[in-house]
Each structure stands twice: as structure tokens, then as C-alpha cells.
Design an enzyme around this catalytic site. Structure first.
Site, PDB file in Angstrom:
ATOM      1  N   PRO A  16       0.838  -0.883   0.234  1.00 34.16           N
ATOM      2  CA  PRO A  16       0.162   0.219   0.238  1.00 34.16           C
ATOM      3  C   PRO A  16       1.105   1.319   0.496  1.00 34.16           C
ATOM      4  O   PRO A  16       2.015   1.418   0.535  1.00 34.16           O
ATOM      5  CB  PRO A  16      -0.526   0.039   0.889  1.00 34.16           C
ATOM      6  CG  PRO A  16       0.224  -0.895   2.574  1.00 34.16           C
ATOM      7  CD  PRO A  16       0.338  -1.670   0.984  1.00 34.16           C
ATOM      8  N   GLN A  70      -6.680  -1.802   2.249  1.00 38.51           N
ATOM      9  CA  GLN A  70      -6.004  -0.850   3.549  1.00 38.51           C
ATOM     10  C   GLN A  70      -6.939   0.952   3.747  1.00 38.51           C
ATOM     11  O   GLN A  70      -7.019   1.896   3.410  1.00 38.51           O
ATOM     12  CB  GLN A  70      -4.820  -0.850   3.420  1.00 38.51           C
ATOM     13  CG  GLN A  70      -4.406  -0.100   4.997  1.00 38.51           C
ATOM     14  CD  GLN A  70      -3.154   0.195   4.746  1.00 38.51           C
ATOM     15  OE1 GLN A  70      -2.368   1.501   4.287  1.00 38.51           O
ATOM     16  NE2 GLN A  70      -1.698  -0.363   5.419  1.00 38.51           N
ATOM     17  N   CYS A 100       1.892   3.542   9.379  1.00 37.06           N
ATOM     18  CA  CYS A 100       2.241   4.766   9.493  1.00 37.06           C
ATOM     19  C   CYS A 100       2.561   5.760  10.395  1.00 37.06           C
ATOM     20  O   CYS A 100       1.839   5.664  11.621  1.00 37.06           O
ATOM     21  CB  CYS A 100       0.891   5.316   8.448  1.00 37.06           C
ATOM     22  SG  CYS A 100       1.275   6.920   7.371  1.00 37.06           S
ATOM     23  N   ARG A 225       8.610   0.407  -2.816  1.00 40.77           N
ATOM     24  CA  ARG A 225       9.270   1.965  -3.052  1.00 40.77           C
ATOM     25  C   ARG A 225       9.708   0.823  -4.622  1.00 40.77           C
ATOM     26  O   ARG A 225      10.403   1.815  -5.713  1.00 40.77           O
ATOM     27  CB  ARG A 225      10.787   2.096  -2.262  1.00 40.77           C
ATOM     28  CG  ARG A 225       9.567   3.030  -1.267  1.00 40.77           C
ATOM     29  CD  ARG A 225      10.551   3.661  -0.644  1.00 40.77           C
ATOM     30  NE  ARG A 225      11.108   2.806   0.742  1.00 40.77           N
ATOM     31  CZ  ARG A 225      12.355   2.432   1.134  1.00 40.77           C
ATOM     32  NH1 ARG A 225      12.752   3.813   1.890  1.00 40.77           N
ATOM     33  NH2 ARG A 225      12.472   1.254   2.358  1.00 40.77           N
TER      34      ARG A 225
HETATM   35  C1  LIG Z   1       5.153   7.627  -0.955  1.00 37.69           C
HETATM   36  C2  LIG Z   1       5.183   5.985  -0.485  1.00 37.69           C
HETATM   37  C3  LIG Z   1       3.460   6.037   0.691  1.00 37.69           C
HETATM   38  C4  LIG Z   1       3.246   5.042   1.300  1.00 37.69           C
HETATM   39  N1  LIG Z   1       1.719   4.326   2.451  1.00 37.69           N
HETATM   40  C5  LIG Z   1       1.460   3.892   2.801  1.00 37.69           C
HETATM   41  C6  LIG Z   1       0.349   3.427   3.272  1.00 37.69           C
HETATM   42  O1  LIG Z   1      -0.755   4.478   2.615  1.00 37.69           O
HETATM   43  N2  LIG Z   1      -0.351   2.399   3.886  1.00 37.69           N
HETATM   44  C7  LIG Z   1       1.089   1.662   4.399  1.00 37.69           C
HETATM   45  O2  LIG Z   1       0.516   0.903   5.400  1.00 37.69           O
HETATM   46  N3  LIG Z   1       2.148   1.753   4.277  1.00 37.69           N
HETATM   47  C8  LIG Z   1       2.492   2.725   3.293  1.00 37.69           C
HETATM   48  N4  LIG Z   1       3.946   3.124   3.345  1.00 37.69           N
HETATM   49  C9  LIG Z   1       4.857   1.740   3.254  1.00 37.69           C
HETATM   50  C10 LIG Z   1       4.516   0.747   2.581  1.00 37.69           C
HETATM   51  O3  LIG Z   1       3.745   0.183   2.534  1.00 37.69           O
HETATM   52  C11 LIG Z   1       6.095   0.288   2.691  1.00 37.69           C
HETATM   53  O4  LIG Z   1       5.276  -0.498   4.371  1.00 37.69           O
HETATM   54  C12 LIG Z   1       7.344   0.980   2.531  1.00 37.69           C
HETATM   55  O5  LIG Z   1       8.231   1.854   1.712  1.00 37.69           O
HETATM   56  C13 LIG Z   1       8.687  -0.593   2.967  1.00 37.69           C
HETATM   57  O6  LIG Z   1       8.734  -0.813   1.739  1.00 37.69           O
HETATM   58  P1  LIG Z   1      10.110  -1.121   0.433  1.00 37.69           P
HETATM   59  O7  LIG Z   1      11.864  -0.912   1.402  1.00 37.69           O
HETATM   60  O8  LIG Z   1      10.052  -1.943   0.142  1.00 37.69           O
HETATM   61  O9  LIG Z   1       9.372   0.308   0.605  1.00 37.69           O
HETATM   62  C14 LIG Z   1       4.419   3.726   1.959  1.00 37.69           C
HETATM   63  C15 LIG Z   1       5.592   4.244   1.964  1.00 37.69           C
HETATM   64  C16 LIG Z   1       5.758   5.152   0.745  1.00 37.69           C
HETATM   65  C17 LIG Z   1       7.355   5.021   0.300  1.00 37.69           C
END
Ligand SMILES: Cc1cc2nc3c(=O)[nH]c(=O)nc-3n(C[C@H](O)[C@H](O)[C@H](O)COP(=O)(O)O)c2cc1C
Length: 358
Positions: A16, A70, A100, A225
Site C-alpha cells: 500500500p 487498507q 504509518c 518503493r
Molecule cells: C510514497 C509511500 C507511500 C506509502 N503509503 C503507505 C500507506 O498508504 N499505507 C501503508 O501501510 N504503508 C505505506 N507506505 C509504506 C510501504 O507500504 C512500505 O511499508 C515501505 O515503503 C517499506 O517497503 P519498501 O522498502 O519495499 O518500500 C508508503 C511508503 C511510501 C514510500
């Protein structure tokens, strides 16, 4: 991977991401191979009060399955109602956001603030569980701070409240996006929990996904990301998973076709509003071209991209720059800092997000 009654074709999950994981990006990642996609977070209060943006986020196309919607919030009754609406809209599972760290979310007691108020988190999970028939999932960080890791409590609460899967983002709330995700926390949670566990944090390649599964025993791997501008990461994961050779990186014409398909899908999702779609798409475009010759020129041109015609001419300029550079795109090693900084900058400047995440 199984999550209660839901089965996904493979263990690779789109995260998400507020401002990113809309229906159009989900379609792109699904076509690339993602077995399961999460929606961006939908604030329960706004949804229950029928605000336009959350209602839009809740629109699920017939091909958009399986999808986990979510919701975020701090009030059990409101979360119950929001979960009901998500299920009625066609969600295959409903996820509660307890990860978050954005102050706009935690100030109201939601998101990662719930890690410091576990009785409230339990009340929310119970309320949502009672309200829906589809599976219930939970997304957490490992605790508020490094000296308050609450994974053991979370495993117990999730079990007691009938949660079907937990995603563990292996950072604390205090870490926000800094430092490395410590996958040992995912392994620790896996040992203690009986439900499906999805690992998350710093997966940047197909090889990383397999390393996470091997090192932690998690059932699924969530990618955030690293999928932005690179949905092919799922193609590579699925290829390795099915025992095939790793596919090559997409060439420029495949990249161009995917960019246009993503844009067209976004226009459709936004009801034909090209100007808005172009605005929302700019941040994706910046990421699609990152590392290619001519990327800087594209980034400079972004504010002027307001229609499909603008997009085509920008892609034309990119093609010319690649030809001048005499070859296919080079793949780029991306540092975590670059990734985070760009994601933040783009989210804040290019889209109206609920959270201003992170
Ligand atoms: C731009 C952005 C928006 C995000 N929005 C949410 C969100 O709406 N809900 C959530 O649970 N996590 C959110 N996250 C966290 C991601 O779901 C994820 O947990 C986090 O980026 C770590 O994973 P990664 O290293 O693969 O990016 C967001 C992350 C980013 C970078």
C-alpha cells in the site's frame, strides 16, 4: 500464498503506498506478475463521511483482484463501518494500518500510533473482524522505538482477533524510513505467529525477495518503493519463483509501451480527466525514466506534461537521447536514500495525498 479464504497465485505483493497504489498502478503491477495488490491507505473517517477522494480510491475494477483494501483510523466503530464499505466495494480482504508514521495519521491516534496503544488496536481488529466476511489483515512496524519492540504482543493480539495475515515492515515507528529494515524481526514474528506472515522493507530486487523468504521463513514478500517505475521487478520474481531464467530488463520500446499503458489506465480510472491523470502520472514518469540517458531532460519537462500528446513528445525526446547515447538503458543501482528522498519529494509535490507520507 493463502490468506484465510484468499489465495494469491504467488507470494509477491504490491505494498500500500499513498499516492501510488491506485487502481492504475495496481493493474500495471498485476500485469507484471504481482500476485496480490494492496490499495493505498483509505482514511476511515473520510470514507464513512463519503468524501470524494476515498470513494474514488475504493473503486475496484473487475480485473483488479485479488485486492486488499487498507483502511486507517483510530476509532473502532468508524473502522468497522469503513471495513464494511470496503468489503461491499469488492475488497478481497481488508487491512488495518498500524504502521504509518506520518504525523498527519498518528496525531489522530491511527497508523503507527496504535503500536503504543495495543488495547485500541485490539478493539479495532475485533470490530473489523465482526463486520466483514472476507479475510482481515494487519500491517505493522516492529514497535514504537528500538527499546519498545512489541512484536510478541502483536502476534498474540492478531491471533486473538482472528487476523488472517500480518505484514511486518521491519522498522520501528521512530525510524520512519531511515536505516536498514532489520529482517530478523520478520523471522522472530514468523516464529511466534500462526497466521500468514508477509515480510516487508528494503526488497529492491528479485534476489532480495528470495533472500527474505530464506532468511525469515515469511510466506509472502511485499514490495513498495522498488516497484515504482519498475513493475518488472514482479516479472523477475515470478520468473525465478517458477524456476525459469531471469528475464532481461525491458528495452526502451517495452518501457515506452508500459508507460503509455499505465498512463491510459490512469486516465480511465480518473474518468477521462487527462489533465489530472497527467498531473498524477508525473511522479511515476520520473521513476520510469530514472537511470536512462535523457532522464534529466524528462524530469525538467515534467511540469509541462499535461496530456497524452505531451507524454508522447517527452517519450520521443527520451528515445532520441537514448539513441544518441548509443544503446539500451543501463540499469541503475539505487541507494535507499535516493529512493526515499524521491518518493517523499514526489508524493508531496506531485499529488494530493491523504498523509503526505512518510
Ligand atoms: C510514497 C509511500 C507511500 C506509502 N503509503 C503507505 C500507506 O498508504 N499505507 C501503508 O501501510 N504503508 C505505506 N507506505 C509504506 C510501504 O507500504 C512500505 O511499508 C515501505 O515503503 C517499506 O517497503 P519498501 O522498502 O519495499 O518500500 C508508503 C511508503 C511510501 C514510500
Amino acid at each position: 500464498m493463502r490468506i484465510g479464504s484468499l489465495t494469491s497465485a504467488n507470494p509477491f505483493v504490491l505494498a500500500p503506498m499513498d499516492g501510488y497504489s491506485d487502481a492504475a498502478f495496481r493493474a500495471v503491477c498485476r500485469n507484471a506478475g504481482a500476485g496480490l495488490c494492496f490499495s493505498e491507505m483509505i482514511p476511515a473517517v473520510a470514507l464513512v463521511h463519503n468524501a470524494v477522494k476515498p470513494r474514488e480510491s475504493l473503486r475496484i475494477e473487475p480485473s483488479d483482484h485479488p485486492v486488499v483494501v487498507q483502511v486507517s483510523g483510530a476509532d473502532p466503530a468508524t473502522m468497522r463501518e469503513a471495513a464494511r464499505l470496503a468489503e461491499a466495494a469488492g475488497a478481497d480482504a481488508v487491512d488495518v494500518n498500524a504502521g504509518c508514521p506520518s504525523r498527519r495519521v498518528t496525531n489522530g491516534g491511527a497508523g503507527a500510533a496504535l503500536l503504543s496503544d495495543l488495547p485500541r488496536l485490539a478493539a479495532i481488529l475485533k470490530a473489523v473482524r465482526e463486520a466483514i466476511r472476507v479475510p482481515l489483515t494487519l500491517k505493522v512496524r516492529v514497535g514504537p522505538t528500538a527499546d519498545r519492540i512489541v512484536l510478541d504482543d502483536l502476534a498474540r493480539i492478531a491471533q486473538d482477533c482472528g487476523v488472517d495475515a500480518v505484514t511486518v515492515h521491519a522498522r520501528t515507528r521512530a525510524q520512519r524510513f531511515l536505516g536498514r529494515a532489520d529482517w530478523r524481526f520478520i523471522a522472530r514474528f514468523r516464529e511466534r505467529a500462526s497466521m500468514t506472515v508477509i515480510g516487508n522493507g528494503d526488497v529492491q530486487s528479485a534476489a532480495d525477495a528470495f533472500r527474505m523468504i530464506r532468511e525469515t521463513g515469511c510466506d509472502g514478500v511485499m514490495v513498495g518503493r522498488a516497484a515504482i517505475g519498475n513493475p518488472w521487478i514482479f516479472t523477475q520474481m515470478v520468473a525465478l519463483w517458477s524456476g525459469g531464467p531471469a528475464p532481461r530488463d525491458p528495452d526502451l520500446s517495452e518501457r515506452r509501451a508500459a508507460i503509455l499503458a499505465h498512463y491510459d489506465s490512469l486516465v480511465r480510472v480518473l474518468g477521462g480527466d487527462e489533465a489530472r491523470a497527467a498531473r498524477v502520472f508525473r511522479k511515476h514518469l520520473a521513476r520510469y525514466v530514472r537511470g536512462l540517458p535523457g532522464a534529466l531532460r524528462v524530469r525538467r519537462a515534467l511540469p509541462g506534461v499535461s496530456s497524452r500528446a505531451d507524454l508522447l513528445s517527452t517519450l520521443g525526446a527520451l528515445g532520441a537521447a537514448c539513441e544518441d547515447a548509443g544503446g539500451p538503458p543501463r540499469s541503475e543501482a539505487v541507494t535507499e536514500t535516493e529512493t526515499v528522498t524521491e518518493a517523499v519529494t514526489e508524493t508531496v509535490t506531485e499529488t494530493e495525498t491523504v498523509t503526505g507520507f512518510p
